[in-house]
Motif scaffolding. Structure first.
Motif, PDB file in Angstrom:
ATOM      1  N   VAL A 110      -4.754   4.773   8.406  1.00 15.87           N
ATOM      2  CA  VAL A 110      -4.583   4.404   6.992  1.00 15.87           C
ATOM      3  C   VAL A 110      -5.218   3.053   6.710  1.00 15.87           C
ATOM      4  CG1 VAL A 110      -2.868   3.758   5.249  1.00 15.87           C
ATOM      5  CG2 VAL A 110      -2.525   5.808   6.623  1.00 15.87           C
ATOM      6  N   SER A 111      -5.052   2.104   7.618  1.00 13.27           N
ATOM      7  CA  SER A 111      -5.627   0.772   7.395  1.00 13.27           C
ATOM      8  C   SER A 111      -7.153   0.818   7.382  1.00 13.27           C
ATOM      9  CB  SER A 111      -5.144  -0.201   8.473  1.00 13.27           C
ATOM     10  OG  SER A 111      -5.762   0.062   9.716  1.00 13.27           O
ATOM     11  N   MET A 112      -7.745   1.735   8.160  1.00 15.25           N
ATOM     12  CA  MET A 112      -9.207   1.786   8.267  1.00 15.25           C
ATOM     13  C   MET A 112      -9.861   2.654   7.201  1.00 15.25           C
ATOM     14  SD  MET A 112      -9.942   1.862  12.390  1.00 15.25           S
ATOM     15  CE  MET A 112      -8.777   3.154  12.776  1.00 15.25           C
ATOM     16  N   PHE A 113      -9.224   3.781   6.855  1.00 15.85           N
ATOM     17  CA  PHE A 113      -9.883   4.758   5.997  1.00 15.85           C
ATOM     18  C   PHE A 113      -9.290   4.848   4.596  1.00 15.85           C
ATOM     19  CE2 PHE A 113     -10.600   6.352  10.353  1.00 15.85           C
ATOM     20  CZ  PHE A 113     -11.989   6.289  10.356  1.00 15.85           C
ATOM     21  N   GLN A 120      -1.495  -2.735  -3.359  1.00 14.45           N
ATOM     22  CA  GLN A 120      -0.035  -2.723  -3.353  1.00 14.45           C
ATOM     23  C   GLN A 120       0.504  -1.469  -2.676  1.00 14.45           C
ATOM     24  OE1 GLN A 120       1.774  -2.453  -7.233  1.00 14.45           O
ATOM     25  NE2 GLN A 120       3.621  -3.555  -6.594  1.00 14.45           N
ATOM     26  N   LEU A 121      -0.096  -0.306  -2.973  1.00 14.74           N
ATOM     27  CA  LEU A 121       0.349   0.938  -2.358  1.00 14.74           C
ATOM     28  C   LEU A 121       0.041   0.954  -0.871  1.00 14.74           C
ATOM     29  CD1 LEU A 121       1.495   3.802  -2.601  1.00 14.74           C
ATOM     30  CD2 LEU A 121      -0.822   4.593  -3.175  1.00 14.74           C
ATOM     31  N   ARG A 122      -1.137   0.488  -0.482  1.00 13.56           N
ATOM     32  CA  ARG A 122      -1.485   0.487   0.938  1.00 13.56           C
ATOM     33  C   ARG A 122      -0.567  -0.433   1.725  1.00 13.56           C
ATOM     34  NH1 ARG A 122      -7.137  -1.095   3.952  1.00 13.56           N
ATOM     35  NH2 ARG A 122      -6.916  -2.985   2.722  1.00 13.56           N
ATOM     36  N   ALA A 123      -0.271  -1.608   1.178  1.00 15.93           N
ATOM     37  CA  ALA A 123       0.592  -2.550   1.879  1.00 15.93           C
ATOM     38  C   ALA A 123       2.008  -1.989   2.031  1.00 15.93           C
ATOM     39  CB  ALA A 123       0.627  -3.877   1.132  1.00 15.93           C
ATOM     40  N   ALA A 124       2.534  -1.393   0.958  1.00 13.79           N
ATOM     41  CA  ALA A 124       3.881  -0.835   1.021  1.00 13.79           C
ATOM     42  C   ALA A 124       3.942   0.347   1.987  1.00 13.79           C
ATOM     43  CB  ALA A 124       4.334  -0.406  -0.373  1.00 13.79           C
ATOM     44  N   THR A 125       2.868   1.161   2.009  1.00 12.08           N
ATOM     45  CA  THR A 125       2.831   2.301   2.931  1.00 12.08           C
ATOM     46  C   THR A 125       2.816   1.831   4.381  1.00 12.08           C
ATOM     47  OG1 THR A 125       1.643   3.661   1.310  1.00 12.08           O
ATOM     48  CG2 THR A 125       1.496   4.321   3.626  1.00 12.08           C
ATOM     49  N   LEU A 126       1.960   0.867   4.687  1.00 13.51           N
ATOM     50  CA  LEU A 126       1.906   0.359   6.058  1.00 13.51           C
ATOM     51  C   LEU A 126       3.191  -0.375   6.428  1.00 13.51           C
ATOM     52  CD1 LEU A 126      -1.800  -0.879   6.215  1.00 13.51           C
ATOM     53  CD2 LEU A 126      -0.802   1.142   7.301  1.00 13.51           C
ATOM     54  N   GLY A 127       3.821  -1.016   5.446  1.00 16.52           N
ATOM     55  CA  GLY A 127       5.105  -1.651   5.719  1.00 16.52           C
ATOM     56  C   GLY A 127       6.172  -0.635   6.064  1.00 16.52           C
ATOM     57  N   ALA A 128       6.226   0.464   5.302  1.00 17.85           N
ATOM     58  CA  ALA A 128       7.193   1.516   5.595  1.00 17.85           C
ATOM     59  C   ALA A 128       6.907   2.159   6.954  1.00 17.85           C
ATOM     60  CB  ALA A 128       7.170   2.574   4.495  1.00 17.85           C
ATOM     61  N   LEU A 642     -10.942  15.282  -1.909  1.00 20.85           N
ATOM     62  CA  LEU A 642     -10.004  14.565  -1.058  1.00 20.85           C
ATOM     63  C   LEU A 642     -10.591  13.280  -0.516  1.00 20.85           C
ATOM     64  CD1 LEU A 642      -8.309  17.447   0.933  1.00 20.85           C
ATOM     65  CD2 LEU A 642      -7.556  16.332  -1.153  1.00 20.85           C
ATOM     66  N   HIS A 643     -11.897  13.071  -0.695  1.00 17.63           N
ATOM     67  CA  HIS A 643     -12.527  11.839  -0.223  1.00 17.63           C
ATOM     68  C   HIS A 643     -12.666  10.821  -1.349  1.00 17.63           C
ATOM     69  CE1 HIS A 643     -13.453  13.641   3.639  1.00 17.63           C
ATOM     70  NE2 HIS A 643     -13.811  14.716   2.980  1.00 17.63           N
ATOM     71  N   VAL A 644     -12.237  11.214  -2.529  1.00 17.21           N
ATOM     72  CA  VAL A 644     -12.305  10.290  -3.658  1.00 17.21           C
ATOM     73  C   VAL A 644     -11.078   9.403  -3.626  1.00 17.21           C
ATOM     74  CG1 VAL A 644     -12.405  10.085  -6.154  1.00 17.21           C
ATOM     75  CG2 VAL A 644     -13.597  11.954  -5.029  1.00 17.21           C
ATOM     76  N   GLY A 645     -11.280   8.125  -3.663  1.00 11.25           N
ATOM     77  CA  GLY A 645     -10.165   7.197  -3.547  1.00 11.25           C
ATOM     78  C   GLY A 645      -9.584   6.835  -4.891  1.00 11.25           C
ATOM     79  N   ALA A 646      -9.217   5.583  -5.050  1.00 12.70           N
ATOM     80  CA  ALA A 646      -8.616   5.129  -6.277  1.00 12.70           C
ATOM     81  C   ALA A 646      -9.591   5.272  -7.411  1.00 12.70           C
ATOM     82  CB  ALA A 646      -8.193   3.672  -6.140  1.00 12.70           C
TER      83      ALA A 646
END
Length: 666
Positions: A110-113, A120-128, A642-646
């Motif tokens: 998740v951190s790489m791809f 905010q969503l990435r940080a909260a996801t990795l925190g969880a 599925l490869h389209v991000g934000a």
């Protein structure tokens, strides 16, 4: 020294997980960029550290380092190389370390791809995700340490359980764990969405690839485990409704429901609460499976025999994550806005109905698996809930799901035309009737329930293929133009068709082998020939031979059909040198999609050999269907969407900017 490095790396990973579980989530709540920015480096560092620890344990197995207690208990210097490697996860401590390695791998991925995710969503996801990895690293370091040394190393180890010395066990656990643990990142995405209050169609698009990856690997892991139990245990069965089998099957069922629910959420911005709940439930069931396997509450060939104290530790982890996630869900779910509306007769409606049946089936398996354990814990009374219960509860719940599949594929989004879809499926229904009658006639034509099962299976198979035919319309536009349309079809069409085709193939294999398999127990003398299921089987001879870490007695059978030799089969019985434990190795002959299965028994006083012979028609379709399902999931992963991000705001062209600059403000 390498062992100490591995242990030290594991402790450092524990510290990193603690930091990761606090600062990124706090930063996401406070919109602090610097605190959120620490999440990706910590996730990557955790993966590197746990990988070092896992490599150190693997090195101990490869070098037969009998100063390590875990190696003493699960290895032997004569063991073949492949089983020295698989022995790393063929025990409680090593397998839980593999569990943690895959857990932190998903965080690193998740951190790489997922750099295009909102920070905010990435940080909260990795925190969880840090919360989960912290809990399990605490469990490994303080309760299941694989790096314990002994003061006086023995000359040899006790060897690995003979049942686990098989190529299937080198493949099955890693596949299964990627599926099990992969749902942890889906769980973390759901927790992050609840914490920051962002649950929308974009979230479903971001999370769906992770659901697909987990579902594909869990499907492959269950199939591999089923095939391993079929040929290695010598029982001749592919599924026993064993509690540990059920423990992996329950998250597969809810994961399938989650996959379909996420599609509705992505397409229609609907089913938000339900999708989040399924994400939490699926990983909770994965944790439940981990508890059942490692708690000592089950007696199963699949379970690790460990002390109850470790089981209580895992039970505590289970209660914290299930209770905590449901508390967050109860806090935030009422604040979610209603999504898109749709008619009951629509693709969304079909997917919702699918979800209801799948979750009800999960509840039936859950009740049948846990009720005997709860009853014994409360009253001391022991009861057994076996295949009859599951067949009578689970089977009928799956019939409506299978019948609905072809309709759901062809119904339109938002509002569908059921009568129109029925007309479009008329030819598929006709093909189903023909195929059902032909197979029922070929198999004997006396089992009405089997014939109905054939019909349902073929209905799913032809319905899955018919969606492609219906889209390219070769009967209307001609084959040349139809092939051009075929090449241009979206990948999701092929993914859906293959996924449903795999289900139909597996169902056809299950119905056929359940209704028409034969089991024959023979006592044969050397040179004697017996007829079984249209084949002639001759018992030729037996001899003894020595393997790398076992001795075995091998029997030779010649298989003939219509007088022609088609195969020589060699079942055996092994005794392993270190443990003295016996193992039966079955012999298989595959003819088309069917198999002849020979299991060797004991010798009789007059020189005969007790032999068990099975004929299993179309049994390989069970596992071929699982492979086809997984292929459908892999194709879905290749979908461009599925490869389209934000979502990014569209860039204005130079002409548009010039026009905007020349237009006076109102």
């Amino acid at each position: 020294m390498i062992i100490e490095i591995g242990h030290y790396a594991l402790v450092l990973a524990l510290v990193a997980s603690l930091v990761q579980s606090v600062f990124p989530v706090w930063g996401a709540l406070r919109h602090d960029q610097r605190m959120m920015a620490v999440a990706p480096p910590l996730a990557n560092a955790q993966f590197v550290l746990v990988l070092i620890a896992f490599a150190a344990l693997t090195h101990a197995y490869l070098t037969s380092d009998f100063s390590v207690l875990n190696v003493i208990e699960n290895s032997h210097s004569d063991k073949p190389l492949i089983y020295k490697i698989s022995g790393v996860w063929g025990n409680h401590e090593g397998s839980i370390l593999l569990w943690v390695l895959i857990l932190v791998l998903f965080g690193a991925l998740v951190s790489m791809f997922s750099r295009n995710l909102p920070q905010q969503l990435r940080a909260a996801t990795l925190g969880a995700q840090g919360w989960v990895s912290f809990a399990f690293l605490v469990f490994v370091v303080f309760s299941s340490n694989p790096f314990l040394r002994v003061a006086q190393p023995p000359m040899e180890g006790r060897d690995l359980n003979p049942m686990l010395q098989d190529i299937g066990l080198a493949i099955h656990p890693p596949l299964l764990y990627v599926g099990y643990v992969g749902f942890s990142i889906v769980f973390s995405f759901a927790i992050a969405a609840l914490i920051i209050g962002r649950i929308d169609a974009a979230w479903a698009r971001w999370v769906r690839p992770w659901v697909l990856v987990s579902w594909v690997f869990l499907t492959l892991g269950i199939a591999m485990g089923s095939y391993w139990a079929y040929y290695e245990l010598g029982w001749g069965g592919w599924w026993f409704w064993d509690p540990v089998e059920n423990a992996s099957f329950m998250p597969w069922l809810t994961g399938t429901a989650l996959l379909h629910s996420a599609i509705v959420m992505e397409k229609r911005d609907a089913l938000k609460v339900w999708t989040i709940f399924l994400a939490l439930l699926t990983f909770s069931l994965s944790l439940l499976g981990t508890f059942l396997v490692r708690s000592g509450v089950l007696t199963s060939v699949h379970a690790f025999a460990v002390d109850p104290e470790r089981g209580l530790f895992i039970l505590g982890i289970l209660m914290v994550f299930v209770g905590g996630s449901l508390s967050i869900f109860a806090w935030r779910a009422p604040l979610l806005k209603q999504g898109g509306l749709f008619a009951p007769v629509s693709r969304e409606g079909a997917l919702v109905l699918n979800n209801l049946f799948l979750t009800t089936a999960t509840a039936a398996v859950f009740f049948g698996t846990l009720y005997p354990l709860v009853l014994e814990a409360m009253t001391g009374e022991k009861i057994s809930v076996g295949p009859p219960f599951f067949n009578l509860t689970f089977g009928p719940l799956m019939v409506p799901v299978l019948l609905m599949m072809p309709f759901g594929q062809l119904l339109a989004w938002k509002r569908g035309d059921l009568w129109g879809v029925t007309q479009r499926l008329a030819l598929a229904f006709g093909m189903t009737l023909v195929a059902m009658m032909l197979l029922a006639w070929f198999m004997g034509g006396q089992n009405i329930l089997a014939a109905l099962g054939f019909g349902i299976s073929f209905w799913v198979i032809f319905g899955a293929l018919w969606e492609i035919v219906d889209r390219i319309k070769p009967h209307k536009v001609g084959w040349s133009k139809a092939m051009h349309r075929f090449v241009g079809l979206p990948r999701t069409v092929f993914a859906t068709a293959l996924g449903h085709l795999g289900v139909g193939l597996t169902a056809l294999g299950i119905v056929t082998v359940s209704a028409y398999e034969t089991e024959t127990v023979l006592t044969m003398q050397p040179g004697q020939t017996r007829d079984v299921a249209g084949y002639s089987i001759t018992y030729d001879r037996t001899w003894d031979q020595r393997g790398p870490n076992f001795v075995e007695r091998v029997a030779e059978f010649t298989l003939r059909q219509d007088g022609m030799v088609i195969d020589s089969m060699y079942p055996s019985k092994r005794v392993y040198n270190a443990s003295g434990r016996p193992m039966t190795e079955a012999a298989l002959h595959t003819e088309g999609f069917s198999q002849i299965y020979i299991s060797m028994g004991d010798n009789t006083a007059d020189g005969g050999l007790v032999t068990r012979v099975y004929y299993k028609p179309l049994i390989t379709l069970i596992w071929i269907g699982a492979l086809v399902m997984s292929l459908g999931g892999l194709i879905a992963l290749l979908d461009r969407k599925l490869h389209v991000g934000a979502p990014q705001p569209a860039r204005k062209s130079a002409t548009a900017r010039a026009r905007a600059a020349s237009t006076p403000a109102e």
